[in-house]
Structures are given as C-alpha cells and as structure tokens.
Scaffold this motif. Structure first.
Motif, mmCIF file in Angstrom:
data_model
loop_
_atom_site.group_PDB
_atom_site.id
_atom_site.type_symbol
_atom_site.label_atom_id
_atom_site.label_comp_id
_atom_site.label_asym_id
_atom_site.label_seq_id
_atom_site.Cartn_x
_atom_site.Cartn_y
_atom_site.Cartn_z
ATOM 1 N N UNK A 138 6.781 41.744 29.658
ATOM 2 C CA UNK A 138 7.087 40.932 30.834
ATOM 3 C C UNK A 138 5.844 40.163 31.255
ATOM 4 N N UNK A 139 5.999 38.866 31.512
ATOM 5 C CA UNK A 139 4.880 38.025 31.935
ATOM 6 C C UNK A 139 4.566 38.317 33.395
ATOM 7 N N UNK A 140 3.307 38.660 33.680
ATOM 8 C CA UNK A 140 2.890 38.927 35.053
ATOM 9 C C UNK A 140 1.922 37.863 35.575
ATOM 10 N N UNK A 141 1.359 37.073 34.673
ATOM 11 C CA UNK A 141 0.413 36.026 35.076
ATOM 12 C C UNK A 141 0.332 34.982 33.964
ATOM 13 N N UNK B 227 -1.535 46.192 29.556
ATOM 14 C CA UNK B 227 -1.554 44.731 29.713
ATOM 15 C C UNK B 227 -2.188 44.114 28.482
ATOM 16 N N UNK B 228 -1.683 42.934 28.108
ATOM 17 C CA UNK B 228 -2.200 42.232 26.933
ATOM 18 C C UNK B 228 -2.093 40.744 27.186
ATOM 19 N N UNK B 229 -3.074 39.980 26.745
ATOM 20 C CA UNK B 229 -3.018 38.521 26.825
ATOM 21 C C UNK B 229 -2.428 37.978 25.533
ATOM 22 N N UNK B 230 -1.453 37.058 25.681
ATOM 23 C CA UNK B 230 -0.835 36.434 24.509
ATOM 24 C C UNK B 230 -0.712 34.923 24.730
ATOM 25 N N UNK B 231 -0.594 34.192 23.645
ATOM 26 C CA UNK B 231 -0.395 32.747 23.714
ATOM 27 C C UNK B 231 1.067 32.436 24.009
ATOM 28 N N UNK B 232 1.306 31.463 24.893
ATOM 29 C CA UNK B 232 2.668 31.085 25.279
ATOM 30 C C UNK B 232 3.058 29.695 24.789
ATOM 31 N N UNK B 233 2.238 29.065 23.981
ATOM 32 C CA UNK B 233 2.461 27.675 23.584
ATOM 33 C C UNK B 233 3.768 27.440 22.825
ATOM 34 N N UNK B 234 4.302 28.425 22.139
ATOM 35 C CA UNK B 234 5.561 28.241 21.400
ATOM 36 C C UNK B 234 6.793 28.439 22.275
ATOM 37 N N UNK B 235 6.597 29.007 23.466
ATOM 38 C CA UNK B 235 7.720 29.266 24.383
ATOM 39 C C UNK B 235 7.413 28.530 25.685
ATOM 40 N N UNK B 236 7.702 27.240 25.695
ATOM 41 C CA UNK B 236 7.290 26.395 26.818
ATOM 42 C C UNK B 236 8.049 26.696 28.107
ATOM 43 N N UNK B 237 9.209 27.345 28.035
ATOM 44 C CA UNK B 237 9.988 27.657 29.236
ATOM 45 C C UNK B 237 9.621 29.004 29.842
ATOM 46 N N UNK B 238 8.652 29.699 29.278
ATOM 47 C CA UNK B 238 8.257 31.016 29.783
ATOM 48 C C UNK B 238 7.608 30.887 31.161
ATOM 49 N N UNK B 239 8.033 31.748 32.095
ATOM 50 C CA UNK B 239 7.477 31.754 33.436
ATOM 51 C C UNK B 239 7.197 33.195 33.866
ATOM 52 N N UNK C 260 9.448 38.287 27.166
ATOM 53 C CA UNK C 260 9.256 37.544 25.931
ATOM 54 C C UNK C 260 9.117 38.502 24.757
ATOM 55 N N UNK C 261 9.506 38.018 23.609
ATOM 56 C CA UNK C 261 9.300 38.731 22.356
ATOM 57 C C UNK C 261 8.052 38.115 21.743
ATOM 58 N N UNK C 262 7.097 38.955 21.366
ATOM 59 C CA UNK C 262 5.886 38.400 20.766
ATOM 60 C C UNK C 262 5.479 39.173 19.526
ATOM 61 N N UNK C 263 4.714 38.488 18.701
ATOM 62 C CA UNK C 263 4.244 39.038 17.435
ATOM 63 C C UNK C 263 2.782 38.660 17.266
ATOM 64 N N UNK C 264 1.942 39.651 17.039
ATOM 65 C CA UNK C 264 0.522 39.417 16.776
ATOM 66 C C UNK C 264 -0.146 38.509 17.798
ATOM 67 N N UNK C 265 0.171 38.721 19.083
ATOM 68 C CA UNK C 265 -0.495 37.988 20.156
ATOM 69 C C UNK C 265 0.063 36.621 20.466
ATOM 70 N N UNK C 266 1.238 36.260 19.901
ATOM 71 C CA UNK C 266 1.849 34.960 20.144
ATOM 72 C C UNK C 266 3.308 35.156 20.549
ATOM 73 N N UNK D 211 13.363 36.126 26.277
ATOM 74 C CA UNK D 211 14.483 37.047 26.120
ATOM 75 C C UNK D 211 15.289 37.093 27.409
ATOM 76 N N UNK D 212 16.594 36.906 27.285
ATOM 77 C CA UNK D 212 17.502 37.068 28.410
ATOM 78 C C UNK D 212 17.726 38.567 28.562
#
Length: 75
Positions: A7-10, A28-40, A45-51, A56-57
C-alpha cells in the motif's frame, strides 16, 4: 522474480523519478512508480524488484481470493 503487494503511504519526486513509500505488512520500502502513473496514496500496487507494475483494485483482489464452501450442487 518476486511479486509483492503493498500500500502506498507516501509519494515523492527524486530527480525525474516518481517514488512511493510502500507498506508491506509492518515493513516500509521505497519503489519506483513511473510505470503506474495512476498510483496515488492509499492505493495498493503489485511490484517486482522495486518497481510498481500494476495498480490493484483491492475489492477485485478480495473477490478472486474468496473460495466459497458451497459447490452450487443441491443434495
């Protein structure tokens, strides 16, 4: 390949990259959101290797994981 839900917290901007702080259980983990532009914030989100690779609904995810004890047959 490790696929994980979180879950995105920031959300922040680091240079040209959009980075999200994700809660996974109690961690907590920092990941890149550039491939999921609608993420808020608050989204799962589903992520793999930090991206992040997909938003996810959570209602749909719960419905797919539900297994009914009723087979639909009458006895």
């Amino acid at each position: 390949m490790n696929l994980v839900y979180g879950e995105i917290v920031e959300i922040s901007q680091e240079g040209e990259m959009r980075v999200g702080k994700i809660r996974i259980g109690g961690a907590m983990k920092n990941i890149l959101l550039d491939l999921v532009i609608t993420a808020e914030i608050g989204a799962s989100v589903l992520f793999c290797d930090g991206v992040a690779i997909a938003k996810v609904d959570t209602k749909r995810k719960t419905e797919k994981n539900y297994v009914s004890g009723h087979s639909g047959k009458t006895h």
